[in-house]
Design a protein around this motif. Structure first.
Motif, PDB file in Angstrom:
ATOM      1  N   VAL A  77       0.825  -1.207   0.000  1.00 48.51           N
ATOM      2  CA  VAL A  77       0.000   0.000   0.000  1.00 48.51           C
ATOM      3  C   VAL A  77       0.861   1.259   0.000  1.00 48.51           C
ATOM      4  N   SER A  78       0.194   2.394  -0.169  1.00 54.65           N
ATOM      5  CA  SER A  78       0.868   3.687  -0.071  1.00 54.65           C
ATOM      6  C   SER A  78       1.132   4.006   1.396  1.00 54.65           C
ATOM      7  N   ARG A  79       1.953   5.002   1.634  1.00 52.21           N
ATOM      8  CA  ARG A  79       2.244   5.409   3.007  1.00 52.21           C
ATOM      9  C   ARG A  79       0.965   5.849   3.728  1.00 52.21           C
ATOM     10  N   GLU A  80       0.128   6.585   3.015  1.00 51.25           N
ATOM     11  CA  GLU A  80      -1.120   7.060   3.623  1.00 51.25           C
ATOM     12  C   GLU A  80      -2.032   5.896   3.989  1.00 51.25           C
ATOM     13  N   ASP A  81      -2.188   4.928   3.075  1.00 51.12           N
ATOM     14  CA  ASP A  81      -3.036   3.768   3.360  1.00 51.12           C
ATOM     15  C   ASP A  81      -2.444   2.915   4.478  1.00 51.12           C
ATOM     16  N   TYR A  82      -1.119   2.872   4.575  1.00 51.36           N
ATOM     17  CA  TYR A  82      -0.468   2.175   5.687  1.00 51.36           C
ATOM     18  C   TYR A  82      -0.859   2.835   7.014  1.00 51.36           C
ATOM     19  N   SER A 147       5.628  12.377  10.619  1.00 46.99           N
ATOM     20  CA  SER A 147       4.882  12.705  11.833  1.00 46.99           C
ATOM     21  C   SER A 147       4.526  11.406  12.529  1.00 46.99           C
ATOM     22  N   SER A 148       4.454  11.437  13.825  1.00 46.72           N
ATOM     23  CA  SER A 148       4.187  10.219  14.578  1.00 46.72           C
ATOM     24  C   SER A 148       2.693   9.920  14.685  1.00 46.72           C
ATOM     25  N   ALA A 149       1.849  10.801  14.152  1.00 43.49           N
ATOM     26  CA  ALA A 149       0.402  10.603  14.249  1.00 43.49           C
ATOM     27  C   ALA A 149      -0.033   9.406  13.407  1.00 43.49           C
ATOM     28  N   GLY A 150      -0.291   8.285  14.055  1.00 43.68           N
ATOM     29  CA  GLY A 150      -0.803   7.105  13.371  1.00 43.68           C
ATOM     30  C   GLY A 150       0.210   6.396  12.490  1.00 43.68           C
ATOM     31  N   PHE A 151       1.458   6.705  12.622  1.00 45.52           N
ATOM     32  CA  PHE A 151       2.466   6.081  11.776  1.00 45.52           C
ATOM     33  C   PHE A 151       3.479   5.365  12.626  1.00 45.52           C
ATOM     34  N   GLU A 152       3.711   4.117  12.288  1.00 44.81           N
ATOM     35  CA  GLU A 152       4.692   3.319  13.013  1.00 44.81           C
ATOM     36  C   GLU A 152       5.565   2.639  11.979  1.00 44.81           C
ATOM     37  N   GLY A 153       6.864   2.759  12.108  1.00 47.02           N
ATOM     38  CA  GLY A 153       7.748   2.117  11.160  1.00 47.02           C
ATOM     39  C   GLY A 153       9.178   2.184  11.640  1.00 47.02           C
ATOM     40  N   PRO A 154      10.043   1.420  11.004  1.00 48.56           N
ATOM     41  CA  PRO A 154      11.444   1.413  11.423  1.00 48.56           C
ATOM     42  C   PRO A 154      12.139   2.696  11.003  1.00 48.56           C
ATOM     43  N   ALA A 155      13.180   3.036  11.703  1.00 46.36           N
ATOM     44  CA  ALA A 155      13.991   4.177  11.329  1.00 46.36           C
ATOM     45  C   ALA A 155      14.743   3.836  10.047  1.00 46.36           C
ATOM     46  N   VAL A 156      15.086   4.858   9.277  1.00 42.40           N
ATOM     47  CA  VAL A 156      15.861   4.629   8.068  1.00 42.40           C
ATOM     48  C   VAL A 156      17.221   4.101   8.480  1.00 42.40           C
TER      49      VAL A 156
END
Length: 183
Positions: A77-82, A147-156
């Protein structure tokens, strides 16, 4: 004189083999490092993003999922859909139970479960593919943090000098082999 030509040809062929095999580092990576990893995580520490943050992904690598295709799927998915856990407009949808996705470019790839409610419970994954060394990307400063709002993922992931070390070692072995055959 004919022996010298044969030795040179053999040395050049050996060097070519070292170079070809030394730089073909693409690999198949089992998501989560185990066959039953594509599931709702029991805890934050069990999250696939924790695993992805500790892993290094290169252009040309393949991610491999093993799961029950009758009960689940993998959506790219896209980043937004993720971030929204939206399953309505995937870039790609896989439901065969053994999904293999080629990481064909540097940057982030976003995946979520296609099973209703699973993404909201943490069944999702972001992998960041490293930019190959020596290529100019046009980026002169680091990108702003998401932004941390609703987004979770590994650091680059930082670029490692291990690839350069590997390439140098392969080259040194090739030169050594040429020297041995030239004797």
């Amino acid at each position: 004189m004919a022996g010298s030509s044969t030795t040179t040809t053999s040395s050049a062929s050996l060097l070519l083999l070292f170079l070809l095999f030394g730089f073909s580092l693409a690999k198949e990576i089992l998501v989560g490092g185990k066959t039953d990893a594509w599931k709702i995580p029991a805890s934050e520490s069990d999250s696939l993003n924790q695993w992805a943050g500790r892993s290094r992904f290169q252009v040309g690598d393949y991610l491999v999922w093993k799961y029950d295709g009758g009960k689940d799927s993998v959506l790219q998915v896209s980043r937004e859909d993720y971030g929204n856990c939206s399953i309505s407009n995937p870039v790609k949808e896989h439901s065969d139970g053994t999904t293999k996705v080629k990481l064909d470019r540097p940057g982030p790839f976003y995946f979520i479960s296609g099973a209703k409610g699973h993404c909201e419970k943490g069944q999702k994954l972001v992998v960041v593919v490293l930019t190959p060394r020596g290529r100019y990307t046009g980026v002169s400063s680091p990108a702003p943090a998401p932004s941390s709002a609703g987004f979770e993922g590994p650091a680059v992931a930082p670029t490692s000098g291990a690839t350069a070390l590997h390439g140098g070692l392969v080259m040194a072995l090739g030169v050594f082999a040429m020297w041995v055959f030239a004797m």
